[in-house]
Design an enzyme around this catalytic site. Structure first.
Site, PDB file in Angstrom:
ATOM      1  N   LYS A  63       0.831  -1.206   0.000  1.00  0.00           N
ATOM      2  CA  LYS A  63       0.000   0.000   0.000  1.00  0.00           C
ATOM      3  C   LYS A  63       0.863   1.252   0.000  1.00  0.00           C
ATOM      4  O   LYS A  63       0.584   2.217  -0.720  1.00  0.00           O
ATOM      5  CB  LYS A  63      -0.936  -0.011   1.218  1.00  0.00           C
ATOM      6  CG  LYS A  63      -2.059  -1.030   1.122  1.00  0.00           C
ATOM      7  CD  LYS A  63      -2.742  -1.266   2.457  1.00  0.00           C
ATOM      8  CE  LYS A  63      -3.778  -2.381   2.337  1.00  0.00           C
ATOM      9  NZ  LYS A  63      -4.347  -2.782   3.633  1.00  0.00           N
ATOM     10  N   GLN A 107      -4.784  -1.811   9.679  1.00  0.00           N
ATOM     11  CA  GLN A 107      -4.574  -3.109   9.048  1.00  0.00           C
ATOM     12  C   GLN A 107      -5.123  -4.220   9.944  1.00  0.00           C
ATOM     13  O   GLN A 107      -4.777  -4.315  11.120  1.00  0.00           O
ATOM     14  CB  GLN A 107      -3.077  -3.337   8.784  1.00  0.00           C
ATOM     15  CG  GLN A 107      -2.770  -4.630   8.058  1.00  0.00           C
ATOM     16  CD  GLN A 107      -3.360  -4.670   6.654  1.00  0.00           C
ATOM     17  OE1 GLN A 107      -3.263  -3.726   5.902  1.00  0.00           O
ATOM     18  NE2 GLN A 107      -3.991  -5.784   6.319  1.00  0.00           N
ATOM     19  N   ASP A 130     -11.453   2.578   3.891  1.00  0.00           N
ATOM     20  CA  ASP A 130     -11.677   1.132   3.775  1.00  0.00           C
ATOM     21  C   ASP A 130     -13.161   0.813   3.609  1.00  0.00           C
ATOM     22  O   ASP A 130     -13.524  -0.283   3.184  1.00  0.00           O
ATOM     23  CB  ASP A 130     -11.137   0.414   5.019  1.00  0.00           C
ATOM     24  CG  ASP A 130     -10.003  -0.549   4.692  1.00  0.00           C
ATOM     25  OD1 ASP A 130      -9.771  -0.811   3.494  1.00  0.00           O
ATOM     26  OD2 ASP A 130      -9.366  -1.054   5.628  1.00  0.00           O
TER      27      ASP A 130
END
Length: 295
Positions: A63, A107, A130
């Site tokens: 990422k 994460q 997200d």
């Protein structure tokens, strides 16, 4: 949909190339980043990594590199495994307040002593790139503008860029996770598909999946979907990424069995996978553009 056939009647499946489509989208995102910078705004993404999970470290590294490649500011905050929930929530609160950060991602998975739901809910909906927060999920369910969860959003882009008509199709989703299965079905429904959800308690699964014009496999079991699950000419989207013997990556679909009878199919690797980070970049830039519009 026209199906090309080889001699002997075998369908020639169109391979949906997630790398190529993802790159095409990233190029357009890079242009939007350039335009934002010309207006004095650099899109910023902060990723929080708790602990030393090797897979999570790889995802976060990918990422970070993807952000840098197109000009997005990327900040990785690494916290030790023993970080407590209060400390993590305080870190999120700080990021919520920082104007140069437009997207926040924690994460997953988190260490077991931390409540993931509580952590996700703490992320500002304006920075939830997200698409996992209750506010984002609620808006998605209502068809309101919001950040869409990256993997299902990526699947929708694969279908769009492949010229696949969704309206009127019967879509069957195998899997009901919060991250993929549930939102996947909702996005297909909003695009006028008729949607059936299936899962581990579904009886006689092949009898249902064989009805699918669009079959989404998101169950997390290697080579689970076989020829018996798929009708001839179906569009097969494999969301699974499973590591098996010899460190080989395979999907939830038995590609060798299913590809010969599919009209379109995503490979693993190189199908859905590249789209997840691509749509994360998309959401981050969308968030930065919104802050510019709010000024």
């Amino acid at each position: 949909m026209k199906l090309e056939k080889l001699l002997g009647g075998r369908i020639v499946a169109q391979i949906i190339d997630g790398k190529a489509i993802g790159q095409q989208i990233r190029e357009s995102i890079a242009e939007r980043v350039k335009e934002l910078k010309e207006k004095g705004v650099t899109p910023g993404l902060a990723v929080i990594l708790v602990g030393e999970d090797p897979a999570s470290q790889t995802y976060v590294r990918n990422k970070h590199r993807s952000c840098e490649a197109i000009g997005i500011y990327s900040e990785v905050i690494k916290l030790p495994e023993n970080t407590n929930e209060e400390e993590l929530l305080e870190q999120i609160h700080t990021l919520n307040e920082r104007k140069e950060i437009h997207g926040i991602l924690v994460q997953l998975p988190l260490p077991k002593h931390i409540n993931e739901d509580k952590v996700i809910a703490a992320i500002s909906p304006d920075k939830d790139v997200d698409g996992f927060s209750p506010v984002s999920v609620g808006k998605m369910m209502l068809g309101q503008d919001t950040f869409l969860p990256c993997t299902p959003f990526g699947v929708m882009k694969l279908l769009e860029y492949s010229g696949i008509e969704i309206a009127g199709k019967h879509a069957v989703v195998v899997g009901r996770s919060h991250i993929v299965g549930k939102p996947m079905g909702q996005l297909l429904l909003q695009n006028d598909a008729t949607v059936t959800y299936t899962h581990s308690k579904t009886k006689d699964l092949p009898s249902i999946t064989k009805q699918a014009d669009i079959l989404i496999a998101a169950v997390g079991r290697p080579n689970f979907i076989t020829r018996e699950h798929v009708k001839e000419g179906a569009i097969v989207i494999d969301v699974g990424i499973n590591r098996v013997e010899n460190n080989k990556l395979v999907g939830d679909v038995n590609y060798e069995e299913v590809e010969p009878i599919s009209s379109y199919i995503t490979p693993v690797p190189g199908g859905v996978g590249p789209m997840t980070i691509t749509m994360l970049l998309y959401n981050t830039v969308k968030s930065a553009e919104k802050t510019l519009g709010d000024k």
